[in-house]
Scaffold this active site. Structure first.
Site, PDB file in Angstrom:
ATOM      1  N   ASP A 161       0.866  -1.129   0.101  1.00 14.37           N
ATOM      2  CA  ASP A 161      -0.072  -0.114   0.066  1.00 14.37           C
ATOM      3  C   ASP A 161       0.888   1.118   0.105  1.00 14.37           C
ATOM      4  OD1 ASP A 161      -2.342   1.873   0.920  1.00 14.37           O
ATOM      5  OD2 ASP A 161      -3.419  -0.129   1.021  1.00 14.37           O
ATOM      6  N   HIS A 203      -3.690   6.123   3.807  1.00 11.83           N
ATOM      7  CA  HIS A 203      -4.315   5.082   3.398  1.00 11.83           C
ATOM      8  C   HIS A 203      -3.726   3.644   3.864  1.00 11.83           C
ATOM      9  CE1 HIS A 203      -5.859   1.960   0.428  1.00 11.83           C
ATOM     10  NE2 HIS A 203      -6.879   2.724   0.054  1.00 11.83           N
ATOM     11  N   ASN A 205     -14.207   1.143  -5.919  1.00 10.52           N
ATOM     12  CA  ASN A 205     -15.182   2.223  -5.509  1.00 10.52           C
ATOM     13  C   ASN A 205     -16.030   2.847  -6.645  1.00 10.52           C
ATOM     14  OD1 ASN A 205     -14.726   1.539  -2.842  1.00 10.52           O
ATOM     15  ND2 ASN A 205     -13.044   3.408  -2.522  1.00 10.52           N
ATOM     16  N   TYR A 216      -8.833 -10.795 -11.463  1.00 14.88           N
ATOM     17  CA  TYR A 216      -7.813 -11.926 -11.595  1.00 14.88           C
ATOM     18  C   TYR A 216      -8.559 -13.188 -10.839  1.00 14.88           C
ATOM     19  CZ  TYR A 216      -4.508  -8.279 -13.039  1.00 14.88           C
ATOM     20  OH  TYR A 216      -3.994  -7.359 -13.476  1.00 14.88           O
ATOM     21  N   ASP A 251     -16.035 -12.273  -5.132  1.00 14.35           N
ATOM     22  CA  ASP A 251     -16.063 -13.286  -4.068  1.00 14.35           C
ATOM     23  C   ASP A 251     -16.771 -13.300  -3.116  1.00 14.35           C
ATOM     24  OD1 ASP A 251     -14.136 -15.248  -5.373  1.00 14.35           O
ATOM     25  OD2 ASP A 251     -12.840 -13.566  -5.531  1.00 14.35           O
ATOM     26  N   SER A 293     -11.537  -0.518   0.202  1.00 11.00           N
ATOM     27  CA  SER A 293     -10.169  -0.536   0.702  1.00 11.00           C
ATOM     28  C   SER A 293     -10.127  -1.230   2.181  1.00 11.00           C
ATOM     29  CB  SER A 293      -9.384   0.694   0.579  1.00 11.00           C
ATOM     30  OG  SER A 293      -8.935   1.139  -0.421  1.00 11.00           O
TER      31      SER A 293
END
Length: 419
Positions: free
Chosen positions: A176, A209, A300, A312, A338, A362
């Site tokens: 990150d 973040h 988002n 992926y 998922d 996030s």
């Protein structure tokens, strides 16, 4: 060629922190607020709290030395005199006190002497184990002052999961914008690297973040400060791959590869980009082949726009829900999704010792990554963790799997087999 005409920077999947900062009164501004008293407590190198200057020593039954001889030989001179506060002779257990250590003014000095004492005692013949006199937990929940605000942990049944295990020893990577020093993250980072400036420490500046993601994932718990992390005793590998302009593609690829090579069992990626960048897909696929579960935020954009690495097959994509278990309006979705986890008003750590509520997928992803960390210590493969996460999820939306919620809401307790 994919990526031509772009600067190779990915997008952080969070609602802008400028918006979040306006809600600062939700928690208060600094780590100093709401910490509670710290007198009569001390923390080991892993951040766990114990009674200062006290150990619990367990001896082998029929060991070669008496408890008194073991103490006399092992305790270093710097620790001063030793007092046996209590002894359960039939069990071979002693509670040992080091009065001079308790009076040391420096916490770092106390911990150094305590660690040396533990090491030397453990090497003494006849000693079976040595433990700090740890404070255990009542099962009503952690003593962190802001735990009551963490509706998300209640929704994913985290407390019930913790009764089965706390993820001790699990390595979860945060790739990150770096992680700032924060009292609720002290001792939780075992390795870090800056792939942007190359200056060693993965320190975060003003972005906030990565620090927020790290706190949601694995903030110190039961330390009478701030918030609780999803994975109580996970340790983090931190790769800084971006700054205020966003993660850099090359740095992200290097950071993921580094995390895999450093032994990460789970990797959290709370960023992405609009195109299928070949090197990013290649490194995520390689991580999966090496047995690492890569958890990614769904994005988002609020619709079915395709993002990467979200789509992926080798990644585990997590979207966001609100307090009503509805898909958050900003949460991207599609056939590649998922599962989902809470992503609105999530209590998080921020630079400067702050705690503020944040929104975004996030912060949904690290909750799923934290639950994966709780399972990783069981020796499960990434495929087994992925399967248990999905099989344990609580169905939301239309019956069965759907594009808005995937298989449903992450359920930590069911995933670890606590219920």
């Amino acid at each position: 060629m994919a990526g031509t005409g772009h600067r190779g920077r990915a997008i952080l999947f969070a609602v802008p922190l400028a918006v979040v900062l306006c809600a600062g009164s939700f928690f208060g501004a600094s780590a100093a607020e709401g910490q509670g008293g710290t007198s009569g407590t001390q923390w080991d190198s892993g951040g766990r709290e114990y009674a200062p200057g006290e150990l619990v020593v367990t001896y082998d039954r029929g060991g070669g030395v008496s408890p008194e001889e073991g103490l006399e030989r092992a305790v270093p001179e710097a620790a001063g005199p030793v007092e046996v506060e209590a002894e359960l002779s039939e069990l071979g257990v002693q509670r040992v006190s080091l009065p001079e250590v308790k009076e040391m003014g420096s916490e770092a000095e106390r911990e150094k002497v305590m660690a040396d004492t533990v090491r030397r005692l453990e090497e003494t013949p006849g000693v079976a184990s040595v433990d700090y006199n740890y404070y255990l937990s009542y099962f009503e929940g952690p003593n962190d002052p802001l735990f009551g605000e963490q509706w998300n942990l209640r929704r994913i049944e985290a407390s019930a999961a913790w009764r089965s295990g706390e993820g001790r020893g699990a390595k979860v990577a945060v790739v990150d914008s770096g992680v700032a020093r924060h009292p609720d993250l002290a001792g939780k980072v075992t390795a870090e690297r800056d792939f942007v400036d190359g200056d060693g420490r993965a320190a975060e500046g003003r972005v906030g973040h990565g620090t927020a993601v790290a706190g949601v994932l694995a903030a110190r718990t039961d330390n009478r400060r701030g918030i609780s992390g999803t994975c109580l005793d996970c340790r983090m590998l931190v790769a800084k791959v971006g700054g205020e302009e966003g993660p850099e593609l090359a740095a992200a690829v290097e950071g993921i590869d580094w995390a895999v090579r450093r032994g990460a069992e789970v990797i959290n990626l709370s960023f992405g980009g609009p195109e299928d960048y070949a090197p990013l897909r290649r490194v995520v696929d390689a991580a999966e082949r090496r047995g690492v579960l890569v958890v990614v935020a769904s994005g988002n954009a609020g619709g079915e726009e395709v993002g990467n690495p979200t789509v992926y097959p080798s990644a585990y994509a997590v979207g966001a829900t609100d307090r009503a278990d509805q898909r958050a309006p900003f949460s991207s979705y599609g056939p590649w999704l998922d599962a989902v986890a809470p992503g609105v008003e999530i209590a998080a750590t921020l630079p400067g010792g702050a705690y503020l509520p944040v929104d975004g997928t996030s912060f949904s992803a690290p909750q799923a990554a934290g639950v994966a960390g709780l399972m990783a210590v069981e020796g499960l493969s990434d495929d087994q963790i992925r399967r248990r996460l999905s099989e344990a999820a609580r169905d939301l939306g239309r019956p069965g799997r759907d594009n808005e919620y995937g298989v449903g809401l992450v359920d930590a307790a069911r995933a670890v087999g606590a219920r």
